[in-house]
Design an enzyme around this catalytic site. Structure first.
Site, PDB file in Angstrom:
ATOM      1  N   SER A  65      -6.842   5.337   4.679  1.00  0.00           N
ATOM      2  CA  SER A  65      -6.842   4.612   3.407  1.00  0.00           C
ATOM      3  C   SER A  65      -7.195   3.140   3.644  1.00  0.00           C
ATOM      4  O   SER A  65      -7.932   2.530   2.857  1.00  0.00           O
ATOM      5  CB  SER A  65      -5.476   4.722   2.727  1.00  0.00           C
ATOM      6  N   LYS A 104       5.007   2.387   8.903  1.00  0.00           N
ATOM      7  CA  LYS A 104       3.717   2.936   9.351  1.00  0.00           C
ATOM      8  C   LYS A 104       2.693   1.824   9.540  1.00  0.00           C
ATOM      9  O   LYS A 104       1.965   1.788  10.543  1.00  0.00           O
ATOM     10  CB  LYS A 104       3.202   3.964   8.339  1.00  0.00           C
ATOM     11  N   LYS A 108       0.853  -1.190   0.000  1.00  0.00           N
ATOM     12  CA  LYS A 108       0.000   0.000   0.000  1.00  0.00           C
ATOM     13  C   LYS A 108       0.883   1.232   0.000  1.00  0.00           C
ATOM     14  O   LYS A 108       1.854   1.297   0.746  1.00  0.00           O
ATOM     15  CB  LYS A 108      -0.880   0.004   1.261  1.00  0.00           C
ATOM     16  N   LYS A 111       5.310   2.450  -2.823  1.00  0.00           N
ATOM     17  CA  LYS A 111       5.305   3.863  -3.213  1.00  0.00           C
ATOM     18  C   LYS A 111       5.471   3.964  -4.714  1.00  0.00           C
ATOM     19  O   LYS A 111       6.115   3.124  -5.346  1.00  0.00           O
ATOM     20  CB  LYS A 111       6.448   4.630  -2.530  1.00  0.00           C
ATOM     21  N   ASN A 151      -2.207  20.093   1.119  1.00  0.00           N
ATOM     22  CA  ASN A 151      -3.333  19.456   1.790  1.00  0.00           C
ATOM     23  C   ASN A 151      -3.024  19.182   3.259  1.00  0.00           C
ATOM     24  O   ASN A 151      -3.821  19.510   4.147  1.00  0.00           O
ATOM     25  CB  ASN A 151      -3.690  18.147   1.083  1.00  0.00           C
ATOM     26  N   THR A 166      -4.485  12.603   7.331  1.00  0.00           N
ATOM     27  CA  THR A 166      -3.077  12.750   7.719  1.00  0.00           C
ATOM     28  C   THR A 166      -2.918  13.906   8.698  1.00  0.00           C
ATOM     29  O   THR A 166      -2.248  13.788   9.727  1.00  0.00           O
ATOM     30  CB  THR A 166      -2.197  12.976   6.485  1.00  0.00           C
TER      31      THR A 166
END
Length: 430
Positions: A364, A110, A86, A122, A237, A206
């Site tokens: 997510s 994470k 992910k 990524k 953001n 986030t």
């Protein structure tokens, strides 16, 4: 292709690594130290020091002026011993393969810290979206999905937004993947708009996680959020939402910055007004007066510094000059190892990126779960679940740091890497 040389100058090179710092090498060294502390053998390190799988692609895109331009893209899948991988996809001119590899490792950490059933991944495309039309960005996004379609999917690797990508780009990628597979696949990608299966609370997740981490870490030092003066570097953001949420929690936001520099006001800034003025790429300083260079901005007086830009913004040259007592890393890799040691020696508490900014991947995960179930939660349910996981993880890491007498960063690496080492052992890989 549209041209905007002013905007291009604001982005290209604005966040390049300081002093030649290599984020992948730094990450590998930290992984080795964490595994050594935990007593794992060399083979475990060798499997975790590099992604198991990396794809480099060339993406031809027909530009608006009729030319075909070829863009380089990457997808790194760090480790799938725990589950599918992910991680986000960034559009940025400074994307490198080493950066993408390092980011995939951070995503694994994470997921390990938050007990998510994922490995890290990524993606990145070397491009400057500020000089591209929406049509060019759409064709690039779709071309990227076509190029990597064989190694991604709801049970393989799930992309998401990252630097200079958003719900619209995720929607184009989702549509392209569904066309290729000839079936609707909402679980293929997260960060989608609500109407396409996105999760409530995802856009600010986030930032909300960063704010919760700040609140919990400050509380352990006997400080209240409403008594804190905060600098936020980066106003995209994440940065703008961090500033907004902390402002609503009663904190005084004394400074914000973007790629053009920073503004500082000792009495506090009008955050809602600044958010109204920023463009879709988080730029607000072109509309403001008294803008200072980023290096000067970072060392202004404050209680908490929240770096929310790109890597290596806090380095050995400016770390001795920081006036904050806490650093909460909203960006990925904003602090170099040398700087981290300097801050630790100065008694400045650093809540590391793999902990502080993991709210995005956590929600997510919630989105992926909701897509798989076909049952969607309210925003309050999403935020409550996120808060419970953030609070537990923050205290787990800080308790681990105290128990082992290590920095919070090393403690986070130790906690985050252990599930992968154990999963590989159970699978018989090592």
């Amino acid at each position: 292709m549209s041209s905007n040389p002013v905007n291009k100058r604001l982005i290209v090179g604005a966040n390049k690594p300081a002093h030649g710092t290599n984020v992948l090498t730094n990450t590998q060294e930290a992984i080795r130290e964490a595994l050594d502390r935990l007593g794992y053998e060399e083979a475990v390190y060798e499997l975790l020091a590099e992604p198991l799988r990396v794809m480099t692609v060339q993406i031809p895109v027909r530009m608006d002026d009729g030319r075909t331009e070829v863009f380089t893209g990457y997808r790194a899948q760090h480790n799938d011993a725990v589950g599918p991988t992910k991680g986000g996809v960034r559009f940025h001119p400074d994307v490198t393969l080493d950066e993408v590899k390092a980011l995939s490792i951070w995503m694994s950490l994470k997921c390990g810290i938050f007990n998510l059933p994922y490995g890290g991944a990524k993606g990145g495309i070397v491009c400057d979206p500020r000089t591209m039309s929406l049509g060019e960005q759409e064709r690039l996004a779709r071309g990227y999905v076509r190029a990597i379609s064989q190694i991604v999917g709801p049970a393989k690797d799930i992309p998401a937004p990252d630097v200079y990508t958003n719900a619209q780009i995720m929607s184009w990628m989702y549509d392209e993947y569904s066309r290729i597979r000839e079936s609707d696949s909402p679980g293929f990608i997260t960060g989608k708009p609500l109407v396409l299966g996105g999760s409530r609370g995802r856009e600010a997740a986030t930032a909300l996680g960063v704010a919760i981490a700040l609140r919990e870490a400050a509380g352990r030092l006997g400080k209240q959020v409403q008594d804190l003066r905060i600098l936020v570097q980066g106003f995209g953001n994440v940065g703008s939402n961090v500033a907004r949420i902390l402002h609503e929690m009663g904190a005084t936001i004394v400074g914000i910055s973007d790629a053009g520099g920073g503004v500082y006001r000792e009495g506090g800034l009008d955050i809602p007004d600044l958010i109204d003025q920023k463009d879709s790429f988080g730029m607000v300083t072109p509309r403001l007066a008294n803008v200072m260079p980023t290096e000067e901005f970072l060392v202004q007086p404050c209680d908490v510094l929240v770096p929310a830009a790109l890597e290596n913004q806090i380095h050995a040259d400016n770390a001795p000059k920081l006036q904050a007592s806490m650093v909460i890393e909203a960006a990925n890799g904003p602090t170099t190892p040398d700087a981290d040691q300097i801050l630790h020696d100065r008694g400045i508490v650093v809540v590391p990126d793999v902990l502080a900014n993991a709210g995005g991947v956590t929600v997510s995960y919630f989105e992926w779960v909701q897509n798989n179930q076909g049952f969607y939660w309210t925003e309050d349910e999403v935020n409550q679940r996120l808060e419970a996981m953030m609070v537990q993880s923050v205290h787990n890491i800080l308790d681990t740091a105290e128990r082992y007498s290590v920095s919070p960063r090393l403690a986070a690496y130790m906690v985050g890497i252990r599930p992968f080492a154990e999963a590989m052992r159970w699978r018989g890989w090592v």
